[in-house]
Design an enzyme around this catalytic site. Structure first.
Site, PDB file in Angstrom:
ATOM      1  N   ARG A 190      40.609  47.257  52.374  1.00 53.31           N
ATOM      2  CA  ARG A 190      39.561  47.334  51.355  1.00 53.31           C
ATOM      3  C   ARG A 190      38.669  46.100  51.363  1.00 53.31           C
ATOM      4  O   ARG A 190      37.961  45.834  50.390  1.00 53.31           O
ATOM      5  CB  ARG A 190      40.177  47.532  49.966  1.00 53.31           C
ATOM      6  CG  ARG A 190      41.168  46.458  49.555  1.00 53.31           C
ATOM      7  CD  ARG A 190      41.516  46.573  48.089  1.00 53.31           C
ATOM      8  NE  ARG A 190      42.755  45.873  47.795  1.00 53.31           N
ATOM      9  CZ  ARG A 190      43.869  46.477  47.437  1.00 53.31           C
ATOM     10  NH1 ARG A 190      43.898  47.784  47.335  1.00 53.31           N
ATOM     11  NH2 ARG A 190      44.963  45.785  47.177  1.00 53.31           N
ATOM     12  N   ARG A 238      44.983  35.824  59.771  1.00 49.54           N
ATOM     13  CA  ARG A 238      46.340  35.755  59.236  1.00 49.54           C
ATOM     14  C   ARG A 238      47.372  35.731  60.363  1.00 49.54           C
ATOM     15  O   ARG A 238      47.058  36.049  61.504  1.00 49.54           O
ATOM     16  CB  ARG A 238      46.620  36.987  58.358  1.00 49.54           C
ATOM     17  CG  ARG A 238      45.600  37.190  57.255  1.00 49.54           C
ATOM     18  CD  ARG A 238      45.033  38.613  57.290  1.00 49.54           C
ATOM     19  NE  ARG A 238      43.931  38.777  56.344  1.00 49.54           N
ATOM     20  CZ  ARG A 238      44.108  38.890  55.041  1.00 49.54           C
ATOM     21  NH1 ARG A 238      45.326  38.904  54.540  1.00 49.54           N
ATOM     22  NH2 ARG A 238      43.072  38.998  54.244  1.00 49.54           N
ATOM     23  N   ARG A 268      34.547  37.101  48.574  1.00 51.39           N
ATOM     24  CA  ARG A 268      35.462  36.016  48.933  1.00 51.39           C
ATOM     25  C   ARG A 268      34.872  35.168  50.055  1.00 51.39           C
ATOM     26  O   ARG A 268      34.155  35.675  50.913  1.00 51.39           O
ATOM     27  CB  ARG A 268      36.813  36.580  49.378  1.00 51.39           C
ATOM     28  CG  ARG A 268      37.425  37.557  48.403  1.00 51.39           C
ATOM     29  CD  ARG A 268      38.901  37.747  48.632  1.00 51.39           C
ATOM     30  NE  ARG A 268      39.237  38.326  49.928  1.00 51.39           N
ATOM     31  CZ  ARG A 268      40.479  38.652  50.300  1.00 51.39           C
ATOM     32  NH1 ARG A 268      41.475  38.423  49.475  1.00 51.39           N
ATOM     33  NH2 ARG A 268      40.725  39.192  51.469  1.00 51.39           N
ATOM     34  N   ASP A 286      44.891  36.086  49.432  1.00 49.51           N
ATOM     35  CA  ASP A 286      45.335  37.385  48.906  1.00 49.51           C
ATOM     36  C   ASP A 286      46.072  37.256  47.579  1.00 49.51           C
ATOM     37  O   ASP A 286      47.289  37.409  47.497  1.00 49.51           O
ATOM     38  CB  ASP A 286      46.204  38.125  49.938  1.00 49.51           C
ATOM     39  CG  ASP A 286      45.378  38.642  51.095  1.00 49.51           C
ATOM     40  OD1 ASP A 286      44.140  38.637  50.980  1.00 49.51           O
ATOM     41  OD2 ASP A 286      45.951  39.032  52.117  1.00 49.51           O
ATOM     42  N   ASP A 294      51.214  39.297  56.698  1.00 49.37           N
ATOM     43  CA  ASP A 294      49.780  39.606  56.723  1.00 49.37           C
ATOM     44  C   ASP A 294      49.043  38.945  55.561  1.00 49.37           C
ATOM     45  O   ASP A 294      47.810  39.031  55.480  1.00 49.37           O
ATOM     46  CB  ASP A 294      49.542  41.118  56.714  1.00 49.37           C
ATOM     47  CG  ASP A 294      50.214  41.802  55.537  1.00 49.37           C
ATOM     48  OD1 ASP A 294      51.456  41.803  55.486  1.00 49.37           O
ATOM     49  OD2 ASP A 294      49.491  42.343  54.672  1.00 49.37           O
ATOM     50  N   ASN A 295      49.777  38.266  54.690  1.00 47.08           N
ATOM     51  CA  ASN A 295      49.166  37.517  53.588  1.00 47.08           C
ATOM     52  C   ASN A 295      49.297  36.014  53.786  1.00 47.08           C
ATOM     53  O   ASN A 295      49.196  35.250  52.829  1.00 47.08           O
ATOM     54  CB  ASN A 295      49.811  37.894  52.249  1.00 47.08           C
ATOM     55  CG  ASN A 295      49.506  39.323  51.837  1.00 47.08           C
ATOM     56  OD1 ASN A 295      48.543  39.914  52.289  1.00 47.08           O
ATOM     57  ND2 ASN A 295      50.341  39.879  50.982  1.00 47.08           N
TER      58      ASN A 295
END
Length: 493
Positions: free
Chosen positions: A101, A187, A180, A270, A260-261
């Site tokens: 997203r 990542r 952002r 995130d 992935d964060n």
């Protein structure tokens, strides 16, 4: 060819753009446009980030800028895209993920990437709608800027825009988009993706890109016999260790530390089910979805190391030697505790180190945990005690008065040779008065749902300078109300 080549109606933000991540080629991303949202409106904005980007002073006065930052109007000079990555989620390999997203506008000439989170579906949405909701968008916007105000490395947030379009989660909610900003949104999971798919050429291209852009010293180091990829892994490990020391010292729970964060630059990234601790509980779980407690507050440093081990596995085809890869992680085990102790010494007003400091730190943390004492208020009151000599406000926080008095005596003895005003100044610069507590965010969110955005603006002003007193704002630095403990934050946003 740019997706915008045939567009006549575009927004010119007054920024120059460069290829950046897109220079890696189409294996790393998919070009697409954001999905428009109807009738957007401003929810919150950061003038500090606008200045960092180089936006003109009147940037918010244009309806085209509002539309562009909501994803409803193309931005001149950009070719938006979403990136692909994979990762481990809650310790389990999740396979291909990606920007489900978040759509990248691009990278400015100044070296900052701009990304719209909540801008619609992408090829990596995995059945999701690609949208974000107002509550999570406000939380991310405020916490990004709060962490920056605390001096903690983080992605930033330029603005939140909202729309009355409905998004369905547990119930219908208003849609929103966060703009952002970061030097890079790459990542750990980007590397895991190409390693897992045995695409060594792309893995090497990605590593070379990141090293050349962000870690150029790894090319000339003598560490690991000149192995630049091992030196890169070590550098990421050390940045991550320093970040985790900051989190633990300020009492910040991330809530969902999937690979992935995790930022390759050691940024906090995130913001989902995060929380700043109220009562100090080392085992606190801030994510309602984390039923096993994997990401509890006291587990965060170990989880970060586990995630780094996953990164090491992904980089192994480039490093070429498992022993070297493991050795590249070793410094984490010294950098984290040393950085954490340094942060805690500053919170205690100690400008130099002594052998007794670890016992002093462990002692006060045990006292705080035993009484579930409010973490932020304790440290600020202790700072004020050093400034004015009145111990009663901090002493009143403890049921175990004798235990605290014994600790305070040790604390005072440690400061016997200190210049009290200098120690107090260090403490007041190290212990914030204001943090983004869940109930404060919730109050701002509830007001924003009624189109009252004053709470967002007030919190932003306090959180940008959280160490200042801000006369008249003491209510934002007080104890959380009883209902705050009923707030549940999950991965759903």
């Amino acid at each position: 060819m740019s997706l915008l080549a045939e567009d006549m109606d575009v927004a010119d933000l007054g920024l120059r753009w460069k290829p950046g991540f897109q220079s890696l080629g189409p294996a790393f991303f998919t070009h697409l446009r954001p999905t428009p949202l109807p009738d957007p409106y401003w929810v919150g904005h950061s003038e500090a980030v606008a200045r960092e980007l180089g936006l003109p002073a009147d940037w918010r006065q244009s309806d085209t800028t509002l539309a562009a930052l909501t994803g409803s109007l193309p931005v001149a000079g950009t070719n938006p895209f979403a990136t692909v990555y994979s990762g481990h989620q809650f310790g389990v390999w999740a396979g291909q993920l990606g920007d489900g997203r978040a759509i990248m506008l691009g990278e400015t000439e100044g070296g900052l990437e701009v990304q719209l989170k909540g801008a619609g579906r992408t090829p990596y949405s995995r059945g999701g709608d690609g949208r974000a909701v107002l509550r999570s968008s406000i939380r991310e916007f405020l916490c990004s800027e709060a962490m920056h105000g605390l001096g903690i490395r983080t992605t930033r947030a330029l603005c939140v825009t909202g729309s009355d379009a409905r998004v369905f989660r547990e119930e219908p909610e208003s849609a929103a988009v966060v703009a952002r900003v970061a030097p890079s949104f790459i990542r750990f999971g980007h590397f895991e993706h190409f390693a897992a798919n045995q695409r060594e050429d792309e893995l090497r291209a990605l590593a070379d890109y990141v090293i050349d852009r962000y870690y150029p010293a790894c090319r000339t180091t003598e560490r690991f016999n000149g192995n630049a990829y091992a030196a890169f892994l070590e550098a990421v490990s050390e940045r991550t260790a320093a970040l985790l020391a900051q989190w633990q010292a300020v009492g910040f729970c991330h809530g969902v530390m999937n690979t992935d964060n995790m930022s390759i630059l050691g940024l906090t990234i995130d913001y989902g089910p995060f929380q700043f601790l109220d009562g100090f509980d080392p085992r606190h779980i801030c994510n309602h979805s984390d039923t096993s407690g994997r990401y509890a507050f006291n587990q965060q440093p170990n989880v970060a190391y586990w995630n780094l081990f996953c990164l090491a596995q992904a980089l192994l085809p480039l490093i070429g030697d498992q022993e070297i890869a493991v050795a590249a992680l070793e410094s984490y085990k010294t950098v984290f505790p040393n950085a954490f102790e340094a942060r805690m010494r500053a919170k205690l007003g100690l400008a130099d180190a002594a052998e007794t400091d670890r016992a002093l730190i462990e002692g006060v943390l045990k006292l705080l945990a035993a009484g579930k004492v409010d973490y932020t208020i304790f440290w600020r009151r202790l700072s004020n005690y050093m400034a004015d000599g009145n111990a009663e406000p901090v002493r009143d926080l403890f049921l175990d008065r004798a235990g605290f008095d014994a600790w305070l005596l040790s604390f005072s003895e440690r400061h016997a040779q200190s210049v009290r005003s200098e120690a107090a100044d260090l403490m007041l610069r190290s212990n914030p008065k204001y943090v983004l507590r869940n109930h404060l965010g919730q109050q701002a969110i509830e007001a924003a749902a009624q189109k009252d955005f004053s709470g967002v603006a007030t919190l932003l002003a306090l959180l940008e300078t959280p160490f200042e007193e801000h006369p008249g704002a003491d209510a934002y630095a007080g104890f959380p109300p009883d209902w705050a403990s009923t707030i549940e934050i999950s991965c759903s946003s």
